[in-house]
Design a protein around this motif. Sequence first.
Motif, PDB file in Angstrom:
ATOM      1  N   PRO A  95      17.921  -0.817  -6.792  1.00  0.00           N
ATOM      2  CA  PRO A  95      16.538  -1.064  -6.388  1.00  0.00           C
ATOM      3  C   PRO A  95      16.487  -2.178  -5.342  1.00  0.00           C
ATOM      4  O   PRO A  95      17.147  -3.204  -5.494  1.00  0.00           O
ATOM      5  CB  PRO A  95      15.849  -1.514  -7.681  1.00  0.00           C
ATOM      6  CG  PRO A  95      16.737  -1.062  -8.781  1.00  0.00           C
ATOM      7  CD  PRO A  95      18.131  -1.052  -8.223  1.00  0.00           C
ATOM      8  N   PHE A 127      13.869  -4.537  -3.074  1.00  0.00           N
ATOM      9  CA  PHE A 127      12.501  -5.010  -2.874  1.00  0.00           C
ATOM     10  C   PHE A 127      12.420  -5.722  -1.533  1.00  0.00           C
ATOM     11  O   PHE A 127      13.283  -6.535  -1.200  1.00  0.00           O
ATOM     12  CB  PHE A 127      12.106  -5.977  -3.986  1.00  0.00           C
ATOM     13  CG  PHE A 127      11.990  -5.319  -5.332  1.00  0.00           C
ATOM     14  CD1 PHE A 127      10.757  -4.893  -5.813  1.00  0.00           C
ATOM     15  CD2 PHE A 127      13.119  -5.116  -6.122  1.00  0.00           C
ATOM     16  CE1 PHE A 127      10.651  -4.274  -7.055  1.00  0.00           C
ATOM     17  CE2 PHE A 127      13.019  -4.496  -7.356  1.00  0.00           C
ATOM     18  CZ  PHE A 127      11.786  -4.078  -7.825  1.00  0.00           C
ATOM     19  N   THR A 175       9.109  -1.459  -2.311  1.00  0.00           N
ATOM     20  CA  THR A 175      10.455  -1.030  -2.705  1.00  0.00           C
ATOM     21  C   THR A 175      10.960  -0.080  -1.621  1.00  0.00           C
ATOM     22  O   THR A 175      10.285   0.877  -1.266  1.00  0.00           O
ATOM     23  CB  THR A 175      10.459  -0.294  -4.061  1.00  0.00           C
ATOM     24  OG1 THR A 175       9.444   0.714  -4.057  1.00  0.00           O
ATOM     25  CG2 THR A 175      10.211  -1.251  -5.211  1.00  0.00           C
ATOM     26  N   THR A 201      19.782   0.669   1.292  1.00  0.00           N
ATOM     27  CA  THR A 201      19.143   1.784   0.577  1.00  0.00           C
ATOM     28  C   THR A 201      20.091   2.949   0.359  1.00  0.00           C
ATOM     29  O   THR A 201      19.852   3.779  -0.510  1.00  0.00           O
ATOM     30  CB  THR A 201      17.912   2.315   1.328  1.00  0.00           C
ATOM     31  OG1 THR A 201      18.323   2.827   2.601  1.00  0.00           O
ATOM     32  CG2 THR A 201      16.870   1.234   1.511  1.00  0.00           C
ATOM     33  N   LEU A 242       9.713   2.292 -10.736  1.00  0.00           N
ATOM     34  CA  LEU A 242       9.849   1.052  -9.962  1.00  0.00           C
ATOM     35  C   LEU A 242       9.183   1.073  -8.588  1.00  0.00           C
ATOM     36  O   LEU A 242       9.052   0.025  -7.957  1.00  0.00           O
ATOM     37  CB  LEU A 242      11.335   0.697  -9.779  1.00  0.00           C
ATOM     38  CG  LEU A 242      12.085   0.256 -11.037  1.00  0.00           C
ATOM     39  CD1 LEU A 242      13.522  -0.114 -10.690  1.00  0.00           C
ATOM     40  CD2 LEU A 242      11.400  -0.940 -11.709  1.00  0.00           C
ATOM     41  N   GLN A 243       8.764   2.249  -8.131  1.00  0.00           N
ATOM     42  CA  GLN A 243       8.166   2.337  -6.790  1.00  0.00           C
ATOM     43  C   GLN A 243       6.996   1.394  -6.629  1.00  0.00           C
ATOM     44  O   GLN A 243       6.107   1.347  -7.462  1.00  0.00           O
ATOM     45  CB  GLN A 243       7.615   3.742  -6.572  1.00  0.00           C
ATOM     46  CG  GLN A 243       8.632   4.727  -6.107  1.00  0.00           C
ATOM     47  CD  GLN A 243       7.988   6.067  -5.830  1.00  0.00           C
ATOM     48  OE1 GLN A 243       6.876   6.133  -5.302  1.00  0.00           O
ATOM     49  NE2 GLN A 243       8.683   7.113  -6.203  1.00  0.00           N
ATOM     50  N   ARG A 244       7.003   0.661  -5.513  1.00  0.00           N
ATOM     51  CA  ARG A 244       5.870  -0.208  -5.209  1.00  0.00           C
ATOM     52  C   ARG A 244       5.510  -0.061  -3.742  1.00  0.00           C
ATOM     53  O   ARG A 244       6.393  -0.027  -2.885  1.00  0.00           O
ATOM     54  CB  ARG A 244       6.217  -1.662  -5.487  1.00  0.00           C
ATOM     55  CG  ARG A 244       5.879  -2.083  -6.912  1.00  0.00           C
ATOM     56  CD  ARG A 244       5.919  -3.585  -7.002  1.00  0.00           C
ATOM     57  NE  ARG A 244       6.842  -3.994  -8.037  1.00  0.00           N
ATOM     58  CZ  ARG A 244       7.238  -5.245  -8.215  1.00  0.00           C
ATOM     59  NH1 ARG A 244       6.796  -6.216  -7.416  1.00  0.00           N
ATOM     60  NH2 ARG A 244       8.066  -5.556  -9.174  1.00  0.00           N
ATOM     61  N   VAL A 285      19.889  -5.715  -8.777  1.00  0.00           N
ATOM     62  CA  VAL A 285      18.591  -5.598  -8.105  1.00  0.00           C
ATOM     63  C   VAL A 285      18.696  -6.409  -6.813  1.00  0.00           C
ATOM     64  O   VAL A 285      19.207  -7.532  -6.835  1.00  0.00           O
ATOM     65  CB  VAL A 285      17.472  -6.180  -8.999  1.00  0.00           C
ATOM     66  CG1 VAL A 285      16.170  -6.323  -8.229  1.00  0.00           C
ATOM     67  CG2 VAL A 285      17.272  -5.312 -10.236  1.00  0.00           C
TER      68      VAL A 285
END
Lengths: 358, 247, 73
Positions: free
Chosen positions: A137, A139, A287, A126, A241-243, A165
């Motif tokens: 990003p 995940f 994420t 991160t 993109l935040q999940r 990614v």
Amino acid sequence: MAEKVLMKGNEAFAEAVIRGGARYYFGYPITPQSEIPEFMSRELPKWGGKFLQAESELGAVNMAYGCGAAGGDGFISSSSPGIALMQEGMSFLCSAEVPLTMLNASRGGPGIGSIQPGQADYFQVTRGGGNGDYRIPVFAPASIQEAINILYDAPALANEWRNPVMVLVDGLMGQMMEPVLLPEPKEPLKSSDIPKAKPWAISGSEKGERSVVKSLRLQPEVLEQHVEKLFEKYDRMERELQRVECTDIEDAEVVFVAFGTMARLATEAMELLQSQGIRAGLIRPITLWPFPYGAFDALTDNTKVVISTELSMGQLIEDVKLGVRGRFPVKLIHRTGGMLPTSLEIVDKTKKILEEVR
Amino acid sequence: MKPVFQYTKGMTEVSTSYCPGCTHGVAHRLIMETLDEMGLLGKTIGVAPIGCSVVAHQFMNVDMCESAHGRAPAVASGIRRVHPDKVVFTYQGDGDLASIGMGEIMHAAARGEKFSTFFINNCIYGMTGGQMAPTTLIGQRSTTCVDGRTREQAGMPLKMCEILSTLDGPAYIERVALCDPANIRKAKKAVRRAFETQLSGKGFTFVEFLSICPTNWGLTPPKAMEWLKENMMPYYPLGVYREPEVQ
Amino acid sequence: MPKKQFRVVFKRERCKGCELCKAFCPKKLIEMDTQVNAKGYCPARMTDQSQCIGCQSCALVCPDGAIEIYEEE
């Protein structure tokens, strides 16, 4: 039609990314993900793809950079120390805006560490790890099905953003088997269609404009301008993109924050606590970057404590504190080095923490 | 007036950033002239290294990318997987190829990757200011061996053509020198042979150019040419180290 | 057969004054200008075009694409 099958994690990850359109794999063996290169060497040629075993992780990430720069949809996988070697390439990929799908099956560290599940790569994935201002990003799925869905979308996402990614799993997820639905394979990008689909890619100047893929910008004002342009993109990523998945957090007095394998254990602990009359909830970031800080705004005054539950010595907790913004005490329940807590261990530690904060 | 010699359209109009007399300009021109003459400019993808020629893409008029230090052969291997019908080459200096990038070049060569590597050997790190390279000769001075390289302290310089010719993967290996008009003509023939061999699909091709770095050697360009002949050629003998036909 | 006449054209602004062309001209027909170009180098120039044999040595060693050679028709 989607097929329901029983699959081992590592093979399911590989199958999903192929079905998502990736046709080039570059890798170097490292436990606990070596089944991915094995699967790719066997299966990818059947899809018309190419497998290349690299001489090192440095080789692998740079092959993938060449592949992506040339317009190919590539995939690489490794595990913590191997990912550390690949950071050189990640910095280049981001600066040159080259798409790539990556998987990190993280293990216990530091150093060569252990091969058991670990989450001590949190900072590595991160906070960069490579040099310079860039973002990737990340995940963190908590089930094989979720990993499949993310990996299936990842090549398209990498192309959409022209950025690498990363999908973060661990050896436990790689080794376990779950019934999963495999999505319908996407049509892959043919080499002959690259000049039209990706005019920026290096595919030979006969397409018209000459393409150059690069990261060197010797004049500081030009580099600053480029990095600022990248950060406009990263800002959009943060918004789009935040999940996150939130469970029972509105009236929870104790809220766990956990991702990946640890989220599975935290879910069990949450349910055990609930069965004992303790209101527990879970915030599960899907994420890790962009981190869903906004999810913490939904916590109410019912909350007594937020507990970062992680397989590291307190890395995720830094983002948890940023999300909590001082509204509640933030505590840590963790194991590291490849050790996993049991859900009962989490329950016991949670009760002690609740006694302290009440 | 009939043109006898003109600057190739394989080179951009931009004046190079290299020092006066640096033979990067000659090597660039030979590669691009050859591609131009073979009608391949539009089908070629090049990979630039780290070093003075990190900016080669500003001057070589083909699709190009930069690569991390030493990784150009890995990058080219990736490009090659996506575009099997294109012409692919890497352009690398001695620090890039023979030091930090030793792993990448050895394995690309061993795999018989179907691209060409042009290796500029000037016995020194140019861009960083004249430090000892893996190819710096015994006795040669540099900023990290100011009294001259010694075998005791730094070991022996690496001979890349000889090393690579121990592998079965390469299809063609030749060492040439950019030290006078006659040798430059020979060098161009080697470039052409490398591309022709690549096109024939026989495998990895490698051309080493003995080159000068007048600035960091502390010599005028004409004197540097003489120094190359007197010092480099005996240790780095010119010639073909792997004949494509023998494959 | 009349002797071939060549014309060597120096692109003054591309030249970096390295003197390689001067060193390798077999007829010693190249000299360096005393006036600098915009880059600050003293560029090469021909002393006597008529003596040029069209061997291209100067152009071959020139790293900067500063030399073009033509044959008079």
